[in-house]
Design an enzyme around this catalytic site. Sequence first.
Site, PDB file in Angstrom:
ATOM      1  N   HIS A  20      -7.299  20.747 -48.418  1.00 57.58           N
ATOM      2  CA  HIS A  20      -6.735  21.972 -48.981  1.00 57.58           C
ATOM      3  C   HIS A  20      -7.331  22.256 -50.355  1.00 57.58           C
ATOM      4  CE1 HIS A  20      -3.979  22.322 -45.661  1.00 57.58           C
ATOM      5  NE2 HIS A  20      -3.764  21.030 -45.763  1.00 57.58           N
ATOM      6  N   ASP A  26     -12.746  26.846 -52.929  1.00 49.60           N
ATOM      7  CA  ASP A  26     -13.788  27.756 -52.444  1.00 49.60           C
ATOM      8  C   ASP A  26     -13.372  29.151 -52.905  1.00 49.60           C
ATOM      9  OD1 ASP A  26     -15.345  29.553 -51.050  1.00 49.60           O
ATOM     10  OD2 ASP A  26     -15.262  28.441 -49.162  1.00 49.60           O
ATOM     11  N   ARG A  29     -13.926  32.224 -50.599  1.00 46.38           N
ATOM     12  CA  ARG A  29     -12.895  32.311 -49.574  1.00 46.38           C
ATOM     13  C   ARG A  29     -11.572  32.823 -50.144  1.00 46.38           C
ATOM     14  NH1 ARG A  29      -8.581  29.029 -48.995  1.00 46.38           N
ATOM     15  NH2 ARG A  29      -7.695  28.633 -46.916  1.00 46.38           N
ATOM     16  N   GLY A  53      -1.078  29.058 -39.786  1.00 46.65           N
ATOM     17  CA  GLY A  53      -1.789  27.909 -40.366  1.00 46.65           C
ATOM     18  C   GLY A  53      -1.784  28.035 -41.877  1.00 46.65           C
ATOM     19  N   ASP A  75       2.837  26.218 -40.112  1.00 47.65           N
ATOM     20  CA  ASP A  75       1.789  25.203 -40.023  1.00 47.65           C
ATOM     21  C   ASP A  75       2.327  23.994 -39.281  1.00 47.65           C
ATOM     22  OD1 ASP A  75      -1.041  24.896 -41.998  1.00 47.65           O
ATOM     23  OD2 ASP A  75      -0.426  23.312 -40.624  1.00 47.65           O
ATOM     24  N   GLU A 104       2.660  28.212 -31.404  1.00 54.24           N
ATOM     25  CA  GLU A 104       3.018  28.267 -29.992  1.00 54.24           C
ATOM     26  C   GLU A 104       4.455  27.809 -29.740  1.00 54.24           C
ATOM     27  OE1 GLU A 104       0.271  27.015 -31.304  1.00 54.24           O
ATOM     28  OE2 GLU A 104      -1.405  28.052 -30.347  1.00 54.24           O
ATOM     29  N   GLU A 118      -6.280  32.160 -42.067  1.00 56.24           N
ATOM     30  CA  GLU A 118      -7.630  31.694 -42.372  1.00 56.24           C
ATOM     31  C   GLU A 118      -7.936  30.666 -41.294  1.00 56.24           C
ATOM     32  OE1 GLU A 118     -10.272  29.764 -42.609  1.00 56.24           O
ATOM     33  OE2 GLU A 118      -9.921  28.836 -44.592  1.00 56.24           O
ATOM     34  N   GLU A 127     -12.833  24.277 -34.044  1.00 54.43           N
ATOM     35  CA  GLU A 127     -11.404  24.063 -34.321  1.00 54.43           C
ATOM     36  C   GLU A 127     -10.514  24.857 -33.386  1.00 54.43           C
ATOM     37  OE1 GLU A 127      -9.747  24.200 -38.244  1.00 54.43           O
ATOM     38  OE2 GLU A 127     -11.688  23.910 -39.189  1.00 54.43           O
ATOM     39  N   HIS A 302     -17.458  26.748 -48.592  1.00 52.42           N
ATOM     40  CA  HIS A 302     -17.292  25.394 -48.065  1.00 52.42           C
ATOM     41  C   HIS A 302     -17.712  25.321 -46.603  1.00 52.42           C
ATOM     42  CE1 HIS A 302     -13.606  26.926 -46.273  1.00 52.42           C
ATOM     43  NE2 HIS A 302     -13.515  25.818 -45.577  1.00 52.42           N
TER      44      HIS A 302
END
Lengths: 358, 358
Positions: A20, A26, A29, A53, A75, A104, A118, A127, A302
Amino acid sequence: PPFTDFDMAYFNSYAHVGIHEEMIKDRVRTETYRAAIMRHQNFIAGKVVMDVGCGTGILSIFCAQAGAKRVYAVDASEIAVQANEVVRANNLSDVVIVLHGRVEDVQIEEGVDVIISEWMGYMLLYESMLGSVITARDRWLKPGGLILPSNATLYMAPVTHNDRYRESIDFWRNVYGIDMSAMLPLAKQCAFEEPSVETIAGENVLTWPHVVKHVDCYSVTIQELQSVTTRYRFKSMMRAPLHGFAFWFDVEFNGPAISQTNRQPSALMADNQAEDGSQRKKRTNPNEALVLSTAPEDPQTHWQQTLIYFYDPIDLEQDQVIEGSATLSQSRENARFMNIRLEYASGQRSFVKECVMR
Amino acid sequence: PPFTDFDMAYFNSYAHVGIHEEMIKDRVRTETYRAAIMRHQNFIAGKVVMDVGCGTGILSIFCAQAGAKRVYAVDASEIAVQANEVVRANNLSDVVIVLHGRVEDVQIEEGVDVIISEWMGYMLLYESMLGSVITARDRWLKPGGLILPSNATLYMAPVTHNDRYRESIDFWRNVYGIDMSAMLPLAKQCAFEEPSVETIAGENVLTWPHVVKHVDCYSVTIQELQSVTTRYRFKSMMRAPLHGFAFWFDVEFNGPAISQTNRQPSALMADNQAEDGSQRKKRTNPNEALVLSTAPEDPQTHWQQTLIYFYDPIDLEQDQVIEGSATLSQSRENARFMNIRLEYASGQRSFVKECVMR
């Protein structure tokens, strides 16, 4: 979908603070995301947001700063516990609701106006987190809702990279005066068997990139991400050894899908409630697309670029054609992994390279 | 000793070329070994050598170049296959005999005059490879034989490192304007729970180092390496926050043990047979110890330094005393791992930090 051991390993990898820290540091980002949120502040203010997330919760807090009525920060990693602490410490518990679980699996009792996430991995699709964004969209996004980022594009281009080849391969030809060329086959395998995340320069790229996949986040399906195949044809702009292909992506932060652009009154009313006024200054042209790019010629992120090297370079003449196909597919063994199959031909010779990004 | 799954994982880690590339490219390491071999050329020429953990075989080839009659190059990792190829390609198969197996398991039919090994791990003792050198010594080294390196010393010293602390810890206090201090406990745990291999500068060191352990390779026993305890007492030479302790080591390449220095005629005769004469020029004083140092004030090596950080710094005044003890012991779970227990007290407060190097 079932919660697998691979999911467990994946979520655990995000429980460590370092990942993180790297993402937050970054600046390309994080500042582009913040700028995107501020640009859509009119839309976000007074609305319900879901952050898919959320990690440490930084994007959720940006949304709260932009005036969101409520933010569901979801998350599955243990980092959600920290996100909740951060939210509490910032007195935002009445706005940001941290849900520790998979998108989900979590339950929320209302539709959402905005989904922010992100989700981009190396080579964009590694991923497979975009699937969770799609799930959230199909389950909760209201008609006319906003998804940030709105669309993404994965590119590939042929590259030359003599320095890298010299450093890892040619190095063995003369090691303190000893010919260790016998190491070459293994050295090539170890260096180039797997995709390599590294930074290259614009000068390494031999010609204009090819679009491997364009993703419209409003309409993309989980199905179409399981396997992506593209045919490409490049004509080298220079004479150089071809060492492999580079992949990179960009994402845009456009407004809601064209058919659904009617802004709602509550959003318009909130237009001047920006907590962070500083971002507003950057809005010189509010219609210009806001882009987060990981291209070699743009400032480093990154994500860097992902390189797939050949075991042996191919000497290209100027205007020589390289053509073939690339297939990126979720590994059956572990959907978080990506299988890559490259076919390439130049002159009379054709090759196949298969690898796995783990 | 039995061949465990942990050994298997350990040997597999050396099957990858990258680790050998890194070691070989460490010029301080490789050139000091070469200089040591050349300095002892008189002794080595015409003799039988064993290279414990030969990797790609580079040290064995240096010994062959120094005139060794025979070199047994032993490695349990798959890299031994490559070492054999390299030896063959250099037409040295009649001198260098590559044995693919553990030193504990291989069979050779003669005693050896020289044992050379690059066995040093992080914090000197991590990896526990010195045990294999001891096994080889006790099994095969002839009386009066030479061991390179001949001795090793592990040091520790208190360090201050504000930059590191600011970057990984204080960073969370203000993240794009958001107070994320709630991350601090986890950030400290993630950043400082385990020993950290990194490079510090001489300026980070608060006072003269303490010798944790001196190893005489001619007499050290496996038993005494299983657990090493030292008591230390430092007096800070400056006022600064104490962030933890740094560990580093050096090794020396002295001649055979004092009682056994009688050079044999064959060695004397070979005195001028150096293949690589260039090294000879460096021998300005042949009696000066040749040292491979990994200290912060010396040129960087791939070992860097090993740092053990406290979770919270201790503010030290000039001349303030820090005292306590350090215990390094092989993990019972996996002898390749190292358990570290630090006790430290300053003023009225005392602390214990335990960690594992995996």
